[in-house]
Scaffold this active site. Structure first.
Site, PDB file in Angstrom:
ATOM      1  N   CYS A  58      12.448   0.720   2.872  1.00  0.00           N
ATOM      2  CA  CYS A  58      12.078   1.898   3.668  1.00  0.00           C
ATOM      3  C   CYS A  58      11.437   1.447   4.989  1.00  0.00           C
ATOM      4  O   CYS A  58      10.603   0.545   5.000  1.00  0.00           O
ATOM      5  CB  CYS A  58      11.101   2.765   2.877  1.00  0.00           C
ATOM      6  SG  CYS A  58      10.645   4.258   3.761  1.00  0.00           S
ATOM      7  N   CYS A  62       3.723   3.065   4.920  1.00  0.00           N
ATOM      8  CA  CYS A  62       2.707   3.614   3.998  1.00  0.00           C
ATOM      9  C   CYS A  62       2.055   2.459   3.221  1.00  0.00           C
ATOM     10  O   CYS A  62       2.734   1.731   2.480  1.00  0.00           O
ATOM     11  CB  CYS A  62       3.366   4.606   3.043  1.00  0.00           C
ATOM     12  SG  CYS A  62       4.438   5.793   3.885  1.00  0.00           S
ATOM     13  N   CYS A  65       2.681   1.643  -0.525  1.00  0.00           N
ATOM     14  CA  CYS A  65       4.023   1.792  -1.104  1.00  0.00           C
ATOM     15  C   CYS A  65       4.781   0.479  -1.309  1.00  0.00           C
ATOM     16  O   CYS A  65       5.030  -0.269  -0.359  1.00  0.00           O
ATOM     17  CB  CYS A  65       4.875   2.734  -0.255  1.00  0.00           C
ATOM     18  SG  CYS A  65       6.440   3.111  -1.092  1.00  0.00           S
ATOM     19  N   CYS A 102      13.135  14.778 -11.198  1.00  0.00           N
ATOM     20  CA  CYS A 102      12.669  14.578  -9.821  1.00  0.00           C
ATOM     21  C   CYS A 102      13.346  13.337  -9.225  1.00  0.00           C
ATOM     22  O   CYS A 102      13.156  12.233  -9.739  1.00  0.00           O
ATOM     23  CB  CYS A 102      11.165  14.366  -9.791  1.00  0.00           C
ATOM     24  SG  CYS A 102      10.247  15.654 -10.624  1.00  0.00           S
ATOM     25  N   CYS A 133      13.987  18.575  -8.570  1.00  0.00           N
ATOM     26  CA  CYS A 133      13.023  18.310  -7.498  1.00  0.00           C
ATOM     27  C   CYS A 133      13.544  17.101  -6.727  1.00  0.00           C
ATOM     28  O   CYS A 133      14.142  16.209  -7.329  1.00  0.00           O
ATOM     29  CB  CYS A 133      11.653  18.012  -8.101  1.00  0.00           C
ATOM     30  SG  CYS A 133      10.409  17.575  -6.862  1.00  0.00           S
ATOM     31  N   CYS A 193       6.121  20.999  -3.764  1.00  0.00           N
ATOM     32  CA  CYS A 193       5.324  20.069  -4.557  1.00  0.00           C
ATOM     33  C   CYS A 193       4.619  19.179  -3.543  1.00  0.00           C
ATOM     34  O   CYS A 193       5.283  18.420  -2.825  1.00  0.00           O
ATOM     35  CB  CYS A 193       6.247  19.254  -5.471  1.00  0.00           C
ATOM     36  SG  CYS A 193       5.404  17.937  -6.356  1.00  0.00           S
ATOM     37  N   ARG A 265      -0.511  18.097 -11.260  1.00  0.00           N
ATOM     38  CA  ARG A 265       0.124  17.028 -12.050  1.00  0.00           C
ATOM     39  C   ARG A 265      -0.717  15.760 -12.084  1.00  0.00           C
ATOM     40  O   ARG A 265      -1.104  15.226 -11.035  1.00  0.00           O
ATOM     41  CB  ARG A 265       1.524  16.713 -11.512  1.00  0.00           C
ATOM     42  CG  ARG A 265       2.209  15.653 -12.376  1.00  0.00           C
ATOM     43  CD  ARG A 265       3.655  15.397 -11.996  1.00  0.00           C
ATOM     44  NE  ARG A 265       4.442  16.591 -12.057  1.00  0.00           N
ATOM     45  CZ  ARG A 265       5.213  17.019 -11.071  1.00  0.00           C
ATOM     46  NH1 ARG A 265       5.308  16.338  -9.964  1.00  0.00           N
ATOM     47  NH2 ARG A 265       5.903  18.128 -11.190  1.00  0.00           N
TER      48      ARG A 265
HETATM   49  N1  SAM Z   1      10.040   8.393   0.985  1.00  0.00           N
HETATM   50  C1  SAM Z   1       9.646   9.693   0.668  1.00  0.00           C
HETATM   51  C2  SAM Z   1       8.314  10.081   1.267  1.00  0.00           C
HETATM   52  O1  SAM Z   1       7.460   9.233   1.392  1.00  0.00           O
HETATM   53  O2  SAM Z   1       8.134  11.257   1.587  1.00  0.00           O
HETATM   54  C3  SAM Z   1       9.649  10.001  -0.804  1.00  0.00           C
HETATM   55  C4  SAM Z   1       9.172   9.004  -1.837  1.00  0.00           C
HETATM   56  S1  SAM Z   1       7.464   8.540  -1.828  1.00  0.00           S
HETATM   57  C5  SAM Z   1       7.506   7.165  -2.911  1.00  0.00           C
HETATM   58  C6  SAM Z   1       6.615   9.845  -2.633  1.00  0.00           C
HETATM   59  C7  SAM Z   1       5.131   9.722  -2.850  1.00  0.00           C
HETATM   60  O3  SAM Z   1       4.845   8.790  -3.879  1.00  0.00           O
HETATM   61  C8  SAM Z   1       4.260   9.242  -1.707  1.00  0.00           C
HETATM   62  O4  SAM Z   1       4.004  10.247  -0.765  1.00  0.00           O
HETATM   63  C9  SAM Z   1       2.982   8.856  -2.431  1.00  0.00           C
HETATM   64  O5  SAM Z   1       2.092   9.951  -2.519  1.00  0.00           O
HETATM   65  C10 SAM Z   1       3.480   8.464  -3.819  1.00  0.00           C
HETATM   66  N2  SAM Z   1       3.296   7.004  -4.021  1.00  0.00           N
HETATM   67  C11 SAM Z   1       4.064   6.027  -3.519  1.00  0.00           C
HETATM   68  N3  SAM Z   1       3.599   4.814  -3.860  1.00  0.00           N
HETATM   69  C12 SAM Z   1       2.497   5.026  -4.626  1.00  0.00           C
HETATM   70  C13 SAM Z   1       1.562   4.176  -5.256  1.00  0.00           C
HETATM   71  N4  SAM Z   1       1.649   2.849  -5.176  1.00  0.00           N
HETATM   72  N5  SAM Z   1       0.553   4.735  -5.961  1.00  0.00           N
HETATM   73  C14 SAM Z   1       0.448   6.089  -6.045  1.00  0.00           C
HETATM   74  N6  SAM Z   1       1.307   6.940  -5.451  1.00  0.00           N
HETATM   75  C15 SAM Z   1       2.318   6.431  -4.744  1.00  0.00           C
HETATM   76 FE1  SF4 Z   2       8.919   4.970   2.496  1.00  0.00          FE
HETATM   77 FE2  SF4 Z   2       7.273   4.580   0.477  1.00  0.00          FE
HETATM   78 FE3  SF4 Z   2       6.365   5.739   2.684  1.00  0.00          FE
HETATM   79 FE4  SF4 Z   2       8.109   7.077   1.084  1.00  0.00          FE
HETATM   80  S1  SF4 Z   2       6.035   6.440   0.576  1.00  0.00           S
HETATM   81  S2  SF4 Z   2       8.161   6.885   3.320  1.00  0.00           S
HETATM   82  S3  SF4 Z   2       9.327   5.353   0.338  1.00  0.00           S
HETATM   83  S4  SF4 Z   2       7.142   3.610   2.515  1.00  0.00           S
END
Ligand code: SAM
Ligand code: SF4
Ligand code: DTB
Length: 364
Positions: A58, A62, A65, A102, A133, A193, A265
């Site tokens: 990606c 973040c 992530c 989801c 979802c 959500c 949740r």
């Molecule tokens: N890429 C898309 C986005 O960010 O909108 C969708 C997938 S993203 C993985 C969805 C959510 O998963 C993130 O906004 C975050 O809140 C949660 N998430 C991702 N990595 C995480 C982690 N290591 N621990 C807890 N929540 C996590």
């Molecule tokens: Fe990409 Fe992870 Fe951020 Fe979603 S949460 S935009 S998958 S880096």
């Protein structure tokens, strides 16, 4: 459920929310459980299963992530899954008792060429009688409409944290971008959500700020995932200190009080929580979980372990909100829980301490 009907408000002030966080723990839990009982059966939990339809690589940054291309987390990048393969996973999730499927993609936002595939996934998964979802990143108006037209029930897009702390966690898209996507989802007619993450080094004020943003949207999100940070090696937050589980529970309780009719949740992080913490989360008003051995890329408790927990707490999996006449999934999960109860060695001593005053004590 009860005569007490807490008001649905959209004008929460930060100080009021902080005052909730600062309440004595027992008082806070009592208030949250009272609000919970006004609109929900406290012994029912909605069960969703996650599927990563496009994993890794990606472009976003973040900090939590494992799927960001900027961090070396050892994750293999994968292409968008084939529709048939997604449908197979959805069938397995349904057979295991999930009522919502989801689908998540590691995208900043979907490309036009992806839309026919993801809308096909929505249609095919819905045909199985599951709620759908998706979480695909930021959406344009027309993309939100295409997903809604395909029948997508929920769109997940998290605010993650407070507006003030957000810049410490993500720099490649703004808070305002996220709010705009939520607005597009709402206008398209899909359910929202939206939630966030606890344990990223944020203060109580930031947790209050996140919940304030969610509760003061023009309509509360129907589903509010509260994730505990899963610390993944290679990400900037990998070495964050342990979160006090009671602070996590407080966040759930305040979410329940602010958004009385929303499903809250208990999301990522259950693998690192003991059964008692999860039971407290349900007491604080959580009434939905991710069920299945994987979240998107990280582990989640084994299905067996969740069934044991449901059985020990007498929790019942909730039927789907739509098609209330179709109780197949609930029956599937209830049957599994019942079958487990009857297995002589179900109460694995390594996993479960013999319950006090339980009939099972005599049987083992
Ligand atoms: N890429 C898309 C986005 O960010 O909108 C969708 C997938 S993203 C993985 C969805 C959510 O998963 C993130 O906004 C975050 O809140 C949660 N998430 C991702 N990595 C995480 C982690 N290591 N621990 C807890 N929540 C996590
Ligand atoms: Fe990409 Fe992870 Fe951020 Fe979603 S949460 S935009 S998958 S880096
Ligand atoms: C949400 O709030 N939590 C889920 C879902 N929405 C998409 C994702 C959790 C991801 C945890 C880290 C991983 O498994 O990659």
């Amino acid at each position: 459920m009860s005569a007490f009907e807490p008001a649905i408000r959209h004008d929460w002030q930060r100080e009021e929310i902080l005052a909730l966080f600062n309440k004595p723990f027992m008082d806070l839990l009592f208030q949250a459980q009272s609000v919970h009982r006004a609109y929900f059966d406290p012994n029912q939990v909605q069960v969703s299963t996650l599927c990563s339809i496009k994993t890794g690589a990606c472009p976003e940054d973040c900090a939590y992530c494992p799927q960001s291309a900027r961090y070396d987390t050892g994750l293999e990048r994968e292409k968008l899954m084939r529709v048939d393969a997604v449908v197979e996973e959805a069938k397995a999730a349904k057979a295991a008792g999930a009522t919502r499927f989801c689908m998540g993609a590691a995208w900043r936002s979907p490309k036009s060429k992806d839309m026919p595939y993801v809308t096909d996934m929505v249609r095919r998964v819905k045909e199985l009688g599951l709620e759908t979802c998706m979480t695909l990143g930021m959406l344009k108006d027309e993309q939100a409409q295409e997903l809604a037209d395909a029948g997508l029930d929920y769109y997940n897009h998290n605010l993650d944290t407070s507006p003030e702390y957000y810049g410490e966690i993500i720099t490649t898209r703004t808070y305002q971008d996220r709010l705009e996507t939520l607005d597009r989802v709402r206008k398209s007619g899909m359910k929202i959500c939206a939630g966030g993450i606890v344990g990223m080094g944020e203060s109580d004020n930031d947790r209050a700020g996140l919940l304030q943003q969610l509760a003061n949207l023009s309509e509360h999100p129907e589903s509010v995932p509260i994730n505990m940070l899963v610390r993944v090696s290679g990400t900037p937050l990998a070495d964050n200190p342990d979160l006090d589980p009671f602070d996590f529970i407080r966040t759930i309780a305040v979410a329940r009080i602010l958004m009385p009719k929303s499903y809250v949740r208990l999301s990522a992080g259950r693998e690192d929580m003991n059964d008692q913490t999860q039971a407290l989360a349900f007491l604080a008003g959580a009434n939905s979980i991710f069920y299945g051995e994987k979240l998107l890329t990280t582990p989640n408790p084994k299905a067996n372990k969740d069934m044991q927990l449901f059985e020990r707490l007498n929790l019942k999996p909730e039927q789907r909100e739509t098609h209330v006449d179709d109780s197949g999934e609930q029956a599937a999960l209830e049957q599994k829980i019942e079958a487990k109860k009857n297995e002589a060695f179900f109460y694995d001593a390594a996993q479960v301490k013999t319950p006090i005053n339980s009939d099972v004590t005599a049987a083992v």
